[in-house]
Design a protein around this motif. Structure first.
Motif, short mmCIF file in Angstrom:
data_model
loop_
_atom_site.label_atom_id
_atom_site.label_comp_id
_atom_site.label_asym_id
_atom_site.label_seq_id
_atom_site.Cartn_x
_atom_site.Cartn_y
_atom_site.Cartn_z
N ARG A 132 0.87 -1.16 0.01
CA ARG A 132 -0.11 -0.01 0.10
C ARG A 132 0.76 1.35 0.07
NH1 ARG A 132 -2.68 -3.46 3.18
NH2 ARG A 132 -4.94 -4.25 2.49
N ASN A 133 0.21 2.44 -0.07
CA ASN A 133 0.96 3.80 -0.07
C ASN A 133 1.92 3.73 -1.14
OD1 ASN A 133 1.34 6.37 0.45
ND2 ASN A 133 2.86 5.79 2.20
N SER A 134 1.59 3.28 -2.44
CA SER A 134 2.49 3.15 -3.44
C SER A 134 1.77 3.33 -4.94
CB SER A 134 3.37 2.03 -3.71
OG SER A 134 2.43 0.92 -3.55
N VAL A 135 2.55 3.80 -5.85
CA VAL A 135 2.05 3.94 -7.08
C VAL A 135 2.78 2.83 -7.97
CG1 VAL A 135 2.12 5.39 -9.15
CG2 VAL A 135 1.83 6.40 -7.15
N VAL A 136 1.92 2.24 -8.75
CA VAL A 136 2.53 0.95 -9.83
C VAL A 136 1.76 1.26 -11.19
CG1 VAL A 136 2.46 -1.44 -10.11
CG2 VAL A 136 2.56 -0.68 -7.84
N CYS A 137 2.58 1.23 -12.04
CA CYS A 137 2.42 1.25 -13.58
C CYS A 137 1.98 0.08 -14.21
CB CYS A 137 3.32 2.19 -14.25
SG CYS A 137 3.63 3.68 -13.66
N TYR A 138 0.90 -0.11 -15.06
CA TYR A 138 0.48 -1.27 -15.74
C TYR A 138 1.52 -1.77 -16.50
CZ TYR A 138 -2.02 -4.68 -18.47
OH TYR A 138 -2.21 -5.75 -19.08
N GLN A 139 2.31 -0.40 -17.39
CA GLN A 139 3.36 -1.08 -18.27
C GLN A 139 4.40 -1.90 -17.67
OE1 GLN A 139 1.41 1.56 -18.25
NE2 GLN A 139 0.64 1.63 -20.42
N HIS A 140 4.71 -1.40 -16.50
CA HIS A 140 5.89 -1.99 -15.77
C HIS A 140 5.53 -3.50 -15.33
CE1 HIS A 140 7.33 1.89 -14.36
NE2 HIS A 140 7.63 1.98 -15.53
N ILE A 141 4.19 -3.72 -15.29
CA ILE A 141 3.67 -5.15 -14.71
C ILE A 141 3.72 -5.90 -16.20
CG2 ILE A 141 1.61 -6.52 -14.23
CD1 ILE A 141 0.61 -4.22 -12.60
N ALA A 142 3.37 -5.24 -17.32
CA ALA A 142 3.40 -6.01 -18.58
C ALA A 142 4.81 -6.41 -19.10
CB ALA A 142 2.73 -5.08 -19.66
N GLU A 143 5.81 -5.21 -18.87
CA GLU A 143 7.24 -5.61 -19.15
C GLU A 143 7.71 -6.90 -18.31
OE1 GLU A 143 9.25 -1.84 -18.60
OE2 GLU A 143 8.13 -0.95 -20.51
#
Length: 450
Positions: free
Chosen positions: A420-431
């Motif tokens: 929690r208390n974080s920012v995650v980008c979907y593009q990083h997940i896909a990579e």
């Protein structure tokens, strides 16, 4: 019978002697003497060649005088008008300079006890400002000087002297004001009489009476018939106009009600931001628009961490207040082109047009910092709240809004799993998924299941 003690008589007599021996102008160094005020009247009367041209006045000065007349003054309006006049590069004529000095003196008299502080006014007192204004009197026509706006100079001086206990000077200023005001009223009456005489000249009256007497009975009857027809036509015309006005008013009222209902259907009742319907309507239109453009569209999915615990511990009323505060804080970070909406519960969505993944992530991190720094202890014992944010950017031009929102949702759940208390980008997940598929460390379908 009223009994007056000897001690009281002694006190009154001592005060009377004190008033005779002490000049009222000794109470304040900046107030002129009574002789100076009398000399001022003599000087004005001794002008042999008065100015006859009436000078134009800036409308902002007139507006300032109107704003300063009520007992309660709109401080922001007065400050804005004063700043506009001060910063204006247009030259002021003698009458405008006169009124500007009067306005500054009036502002000092009325507002020096409030929070309004003007540095230019503080540098000079009321009497000095009005003395500068009086120096300009020789360049202004007497007809203009006796107008009420210009006569406020004497009223301000009278009030200023009265507050200082200088009643003699206050009386002289009030007397001088009344003398000039009498001239103003006299000029106004003479102008009115001249206008009436011009409108109703005796020759026109005599000609009209002679014409009426020369008419015969038939002509009188014809005139009466014409007037009756005109009255009927005027009545019908008035009735038609009135009916049209009523219908127009009803139409605009109905239009306002319709617009208000439309706004209500697109606004979240609790937080005041856009609701789910407005989100999907705007999201679909944005996706269609950006599918034909090289620029990118990003979506943020925001979810409050442990919000259920707040509702359970403090009640839904406190939870609603938390949502309202969070919505306000996030909305402050949005750009004018962005759309911020409530998806449902404690979930919010932000549409960021013309923002790539780096800009979107920077905005999301700024939101997280702002939420984490806000002190919530005023409404509950818990001081700090955090938020998990998923970021998704529209890279595929054939992607639909539901798919883009789903990608942001996956990224948000990944942020939850990371603590929690974080920012995650979907593009990083896909990579990351692609790298793992290439190295065959784990299957792609089983690695990221939410």
């Amino acid at each position: 019978m009223i009994y007056i003690s000897p001690n009281m008589l002694k006190t009154v007599f001592a005060l009377f002697l004190l008033m005779l021996t002490v000049s009222p102008y000794s109470l304040a160094s900046e107030t002129p003497s009574a002789e100076a005020i009398k000399n001022k009247t003599v000087v004005i009367k001794s002008v042999q060649t008065p100015v006859t041209q009436v000078l134009p006045i800036n409308p902002d000065l007139t507006e300032l005088l109107v704003q300063l007349k009520p007992s309660t003054v709109d401080r922001h309006r007065v400050e804005g008008l004063l700043a506009k006049l001060t910063l204006s590069k247009a030259p002021l004529n003698a009458a405008e300079q006169y009124l500007l000095l009067v306005v500054q003196a009036l502002v000092k008299e009325k507002l020096e006890s409030t929070a309004i502080v003007n540095q230019d006014i503080n540098k000079s007192n009321v009497v000095e400002l009005l003395a500068q204004a009086e120096k300009l009197s020789g360049q202004i026509a007497e007809e203009q000087l006796v107008q009420p706006d210009f006569l406020q100079l004497h009223l301000i001086l009278a009030a200023h002297f009265e507050n200082q206990g200088n009643y003699e000077s206050a009386y002289l200023e009030k007397k001088y004001y009344l003398k000039k005001y009498h001239i103003y009223r006299k000029n106004k009456r003479l102008a009115m009489i001249a206008s009436l005489e011009k409108s109703f000249e005796m020759q026109d009256k005599k000609a009209t009476n002679a014409l009426l007497k020369s008419q015969n009975e038939l002509k009188f009857r014809r005139v009466a018939e014409v007037k009756e027809e005109q009255a009927i036509q005027q009545y019908n015309f008035t009735l038609i106009i009135g009916t049209a006005i009523v219908f127009i008013l009803l139409f605009f009222r109905q239009l306002r009600v319709r617009n208000k209902l439309i706004r209500l259907t697109l606004t979240d009742a609790l937080t005041g931001v856009a609701n789910r319907n407005a989100l999907f309507e705007s999201g679909n239109s944005m996706v269609k628009r950006f599918s034909d453009q090289p620029e990118e569209l990003s979506v943020l999915l925001l979810d409050l961490d442990n919000f259920k615990n707040i509702n359970d511990a403090y009640g839904h009323n406190v939870g609603d207040k938390v949502l309202m505060i969070v919505a306000r804080l996030v909305k402050e970070t949005m750009r004018s082109r962005d759309l911020f909406a409530r998806l449902g519960g404690e979930e919010f969505v932000a549409l960021l047009p013309y923002a790539d993944i780096h800009k979107a992530k920077a905005i999301a991190m700024h939101i997280n910092e702002k939420i984490a720094q806000f002190n919530f202890s005023l409404i509950m014992s818990q001081r700090q709240l955090t938020m998990s944010i998923g970021v998704a950017t529209m890279n595929n031009k054939e992607m639909k809004f539901d798919e883009l929102l789903h990608c942001a949702d996956l990224a948000m759940y990944q942020a939850k799993e990371q603590g929690r208390n974080s920012v995650v980008c979907y593009q990083h997940i896909a990579e990351s998924q692609e790298r793992r598929a290439d190295t065959n460390t784990a299957p792609l379908d089983s690695e990221w299941e939410f």
